[in-house]
Design an enzyme around this catalytic site. Structure first.
Site, short mmCIF file in Angstrom:
data_model
loop_
_atom_site.label_atom_id
_atom_site.label_comp_id
_atom_site.label_asym_id
_atom_site.label_seq_id
_atom_site.Cartn_x
_atom_site.Cartn_y
_atom_site.Cartn_z
N ALA A 182 -5.08 0.44 10.18
CA ALA A 182 -6.52 0.67 10.13
C ALA A 182 -6.90 1.90 10.96
O ALA A 182 -7.78 2.68 10.57
CB ALA A 182 -7.26 -0.55 10.64
N LYS A 211 0.82 -1.22 0.00
CA LYS A 211 0.00 0.00 0.00
C LYS A 211 0.85 1.27 0.00
O LYS A 211 0.44 2.28 -0.54
CB LYS A 211 -0.92 0.02 1.22
CG LYS A 211 -2.07 -0.96 1.14
CD LYS A 211 -2.96 -0.82 2.36
CE LYS A 211 -4.24 -1.61 2.22
NZ LYS A 211 -5.20 -1.33 3.26
#
Lengths: 154, 289
Positions: free
Chosen positions: B148, B85
């Site tokens: 997250a 990512k």
């Protein structure tokens, strides 16, 4: 992740039929001890690795006749994912099977025995698909009993 | 409705006929346990699009060929998952404002020949809150301080949150540049009474540790009066959410978040709406409560 491809000298529909019932997987997946059908979608697997019992429950997530078959694990102490793709060869008289099989833990690092089991997945899948080919082409696949045979001693 | 689920190594993919048809990719390592292919191929079938979504496992040394593959006429977009990512952040031509501020992308949109990096994780998190009619939150408590949590804090920017309390096992050791108060597991109950939303981002409660929770049984009462949100989707009803239900809290599990973040990607790639209810129904049958 293990990903292997093999060609089977049988028609597509026959190969799909043989590979679309997980209960039969222990006939050629040497490292799976048993698979029990819970319902049409759910199957329970069991095996022993380095003296430790592993069991997991899978749900079918993709089953398109003569084309694809796939499952994921929804609970248990080993996380297995599998996909099979079927491609007809020679007007459907022969079949190419692509089999992907992946094992990992749900969380955290695997134990030593499990890590070795996972590392050997690719080599094992080659052997397992060769076994499947032999059984399927000799028409002995369905005849195999999965009951353990008793050792006969003198 | 039949899902189409298939994953392969990137080297295999390049040799596969799928690579010369229009396709979307999930890029990561591992990818075999992602349910993104299920969702996106269901959506593709729903709209009868001539497109396929394939999960490909990429090794670090394959990244240059992956980036070259982005120029293929048949490559139409991608989702990015761990561990790439951040690695692939610079591989696109430009970024959405959110992706730029997070410095992380999980979606590549191909717009004409330009590659645009997006982050749909935040959108996925906040949409289930909007479905409850929540528009404003004063303070939020989050268990866990991983990737997250950062996406959640970015997503909650429009909710006017004044205070974030992030519960970590080692709060004194962590450096951060986010507007948060790091607290320990011994302290969280003191702050819980003043928050509107409590989120679990830890794997506590995830299979096979489904009996675990970040909340000790003796502190369950401190969940009362908050919305409780667990980003775990297997099982759908974690021990944390069961504890919250005992206190009559409104609860949200991780499945809607997963579906919403996928919906944003799908809409960016195809311009088509994501068949939310059909996909939710399908996944409800796959994952146990």
């Amino acid at each position: 992740m293990a990903h292997e491809r093999i060609e089977i000298e049988l028609p597509l529909s026959k190969v799909y039929e043989l590979l679309s019932n997980p209960v039969d997987f222990p006939k050629f997946l040497e490292r799976v001890d048993s698979v029990e059908r819970i319902n049409s979608q759910t199957f329970e697997y069991k095996t022993t690795i380095d003296g430790e019992i592993f069991h997991w429950t899978t749900n079918l997530i993709d089953n398109l006749r003569n084309t694809r078959f796939a499952w994921i694990t929804i609970n248990g102490n080993l996380n297995q994912t599998g996909t099979i793709r079927f491609t007809p060869l020679d007007n459907g008289n022969r079949t190419q099977v692509e089999f992907s099989l992946d094992y990992r833990t749900f969380f955290g690092d695997p134990s030593h025995g499990l890590a070795t089991f996972i590392e050997q997945s690719a080599a094992q899948l080659v052997k397992d698909l060769e076994s499947f080919k032999k059984l399927a082409e000799s028409d002995t696949f369905k005849g195999i009993s999965l009951e353990p045979t008793e050792e006969i001693t003198a | 409705m039949v899902a189409h689920f298939f994953y392969m190594k990137f080297s295999e993919f390049l040799l596969d006929p799928i690579s010369s048809r229009d396709h979307l990719l999930l890029i990561g390592n591992p990818v075999s346990h992602s349910i993104s292919p299920i969702m996106h191929n269901l959506a593709i079938d729903h709209h009868s699009l001539d497109l396929e979504y394939v999960a490909v496992e990429i090794l670090v040394n394959e990244l240059p060929s992956l980036i070259a593959h982005f120029n293929s006429i048949n490559f139409k977009g991608a989702n990015i998952t761990l561990p790439y990512k951040e690695t692939l952040f610079e591989s696109v031509d430009r970024h959405s404002d959110l992706a730029k501020s997070m410095q992380v992308i999980n979606c590549i949109q191909k717009l004409d020949q330009e590659l645009v990096g997006h982050n749909t994780d935040s959108f996925g998190f906040i949409e289930p809150l909007r479905d409850l009619g929540l528009m404003k939150l004063d303070s939020v408590l989050i268990f866990g301080f991983g990737g997250a949590t950062k996406a959640i804090i970015h997503g909650l920017r429009d909710f006017g949150v004044d205070k974030y309390f992030v519960v970590s096992r080692n709060p004194e050791r962590l450096q951060n540049d986010l507007p948060i108060n790091l607290i320990s597991y011994d302290e969280w109950a003191e702050y819980a009474v003043e928050v509107d939303l409590i989120v679990n981002t830890t794997p506590l409660g995830m299979h096979p540790n489904s009996e675990n929770s970040p909340v000790d049984a003796q502190f369950t009462k401190f969940l009362a009066d908050s919305v409780c949100y667990d980003i775990v989707y297997n099982p759908q009803k974690t021990t944390f959410l069961r504890q919250a239900e005992q206190q009559n809290c409104t609860t949200i599990n991780g499945l809607p978040m997963l579906i919403y973040q996928a919906s944003r990607s799908f809409e960016l790639w195809t311009g088509q709406t994501f068949p939310m209810s059909e996909i939710k129904e399908y996944l409800d049958n796959v994952f146990p409560s």
